[in-house]
Design a protein around this motif. Structure first.
Motif, mmCIF file in Angstrom:
data_model
loop_
_atom_site.group_PDB
_atom_site.id
_atom_site.type_symbol
_atom_site.label_atom_id
_atom_site.label_comp_id
_atom_site.label_asym_id
_atom_site.label_seq_id
_atom_site.Cartn_x
_atom_site.Cartn_y
_atom_site.Cartn_z
ATOM 1 N N ASP A 213 0.952 -1.261 0.119
ATOM 2 C CA ASP A 213 0.435 -0.056 -0.228
ATOM 3 C C ASP A 213 0.616 1.435 0.224
ATOM 4 O OD1 ASP A 213 -2.445 1.374 -0.174
ATOM 5 O OD2 ASP A 213 -2.470 1.593 2.259
ATOM 6 N N ASP B 224 -3.753 -4.488 1.244
ATOM 7 C CA ASP B 224 -3.736 -4.395 2.451
ATOM 8 C C ASP B 224 -5.177 -4.998 2.536
ATOM 9 O OD1 ASP B 224 -1.941 -2.377 2.980
ATOM 10 O OD2 ASP B 224 -3.435 -0.906 3.591
ATOM 11 N N HIS C 242 -5.027 6.199 5.566
ATOM 12 C CA HIS C 242 -6.110 5.484 6.059
ATOM 13 C C HIS C 242 -5.989 4.943 8.179
ATOM 14 C CE1 HIS C 242 -4.983 1.407 5.132
ATOM 15 N NE2 HIS C 242 -4.128 1.342 4.955
ATOM 16 N N HIS C 243 -4.691 5.702 8.396
ATOM 17 C CA HIS C 243 -4.766 5.256 10.193
ATOM 18 C C HIS C 243 -5.588 5.767 10.504
ATOM 19 C CE1 HIS C 243 -1.425 3.445 7.766
ATOM 20 N NE2 HIS C 243 -1.209 1.716 8.685
ATOM 21 N N ASP D 202 0.083 6.712 3.754
ATOM 22 C CA ASP D 202 -0.131 5.728 4.237
ATOM 23 C C ASP D 202 0.371 5.610 5.584
ATOM 24 O OD1 ASP D 202 -1.084 3.206 4.599
ATOM 25 O OD2 ASP D 202 0.781 2.320 4.280
ATOM 26 N N THR E 38 -4.591 3.557 1.964
ATOM 27 C CA THR E 38 -4.513 4.598 1.077
ATOM 28 C C THR E 38 -4.407 4.407 0.015
ATOM 29 O OG1 THR E 38 -2.635 4.770 2.710
ATOM 30 C CG2 THR E 38 -2.698 6.393 1.080
#
Ligand SMILES: [Mn+2]
Length: 352
Positions: A31, A179, A122-123, A96, A143
């Motif tokens: 990713d 991912d 996206h965390h 990411d 991501t």
């Protein structure tokens, strides 16, 4: 999924930059590498921006099919070059990762950067204050998926995935595929819509699957056998704990990235709720955690391993001598932490 204002402000940053540096996290995975290559290809081919990719450490050889020709710089191999690219850019885009410390040795260069810093990630809980624009969403697979949705809204793409450069489309599909562990986890309706749009645009998914999953070396598979038959330990509470010492890597002639994915295997067992894999790396152990729904890998990573991540996929570290006196103590530490965590979780559920 991504606010129109944020996307137009992203477009504005692209319009005003001639040189951009794209940075992702240490030990880049599919990713991280996929989103970096995809964005670089889009910026170069459709925006005429001189885009450079900088990783703290190089991606594994298994991702060569995506990174080849992308001209990335790895700071662990060329620190001066990496810092020069960052300092010379007009725009910095981080992909990411949610905190600058995940860029490890590049952190100070990223903090010293004078121009706008953007984040697409996206965390959970990004460090908003370190960025001029944060595009963050945890309700996506990757991501790559979030970046795809941003690029689709750009005026020059206009919702037509066929307008994305071929390399960009292929890299996006690759990162999303790794991912989600090939569509096994974190798959949202938007994930399948993205896959559908990219397939219609001509991405060769068979070639990606072949490159990702069918080119392993024999010794990797044999090492996997040893891990499952003798190294993986199960606790009565439903944890699978695996410790990989340096000797394991030496015995099988494995490089660091070849145990990627090992941590997922124990989840195939019905009674296992949580899988933890700790691998020795110099003066510490790098810890990977995976869990089934209902158990938070992230929480355990925060509580016991100085880490964090996603609910079902997280990571952390175990320090010698901070957490354990010597490498021999890793197994016991992890077993105890996992057992305690699952016991707490079980008693919390009983109370409800
Ligand atoms: Mn990711």
């Amino acid at each position: 999924m991504t606010g129109i204002e944020k996307v137009s402000s992203l477009d504005g940053f692209f319009r005003s930059a001639g040189r951009a540096a794209i940075v992702s996290h240490v030990r880049p995975d599919g990713d991280a590498a996929g989103s970096s290559v995809a964005l670089a290809s889009y910026l170069r081919e459709l925006r005429g921006i001189e885009a450079s990719i900088v990783f703290p450490t190089p991606p594994p050889d298994s991702l060569d099919f995506i990174t080849a020709g992308s001209g990335f710089t790895a700071a662990s191999l060329d620190r001066e070059g990496a810092e020069r690219i960052i300092a010379g850019a007009e725009l910095l885009i981080c992909l990411d990762f949610n905190t600058l410390s995940r860029a490890e040795e590049l952190e100070s260069a990223l903090r010293a950067f004078k121009g706008p810093r953007l984040l697409i990630d996206h965390h959970v809980s990004p460090e908003e204050e370190d960025f001029d624009l944060v595009i963050s969403c945890t309700e996506v697979s990757s991501t790559c998926e979030l970046l795809f949705s941003c690029l689709m809204q750009m005026p020059d793409v206009g919702g037509d995935a066929g307008k994305l450069p071929a390399r960009c489309a292929e890299a996006l599909m690759t990162g999303m595929t790794t991912d989600t562990n090939n569509f096994a986890n974190s798959v949202f309706p938007s994930t399948l819509e993205m896959a559908s749009a990219l397939l219609s645009a001509g991405v060769d998914r068979d070639a990606i699957i072949d490159a990702l999953f069918c080119r392993e070396r024999e010794n990797r598979l044999r090492a996997e056998g040893e891990m499952l038959s003798s190294l993986m330990k199960l606790t009565p509470e439903g944890a699978a704990v695996t410790v990989l010492p340096n000797s394991f890597f030496l015995r099988h002639g494995l490089n660091d990235s070849e145990t990627e994915g090992f941590v997922n295997l124990p989840l195939a067992i019905g009674s296992v709720k949580l899988s933890i894999l700790a691998r020795e790396d110099g003066p510490l152990f790098r810890v990977s955690l995976r869990s089934k729904k209902g158990t938070s890998a992230r929480l355990l990573a925060v509580e016991s391993f100085h880490g964090g991540g996603h609910e079902q996929a997280a990571g952390g570290r175990l320090f010698i001598p901070g957490d354990i006196a010597s490498a021999d103590g890793a197994g016991e530490y992890v077993m105890k932490a996992a057992a305690r965590f699952l016991q707490q979780q079980a008693s919390a559920q009983d109370e409800n």
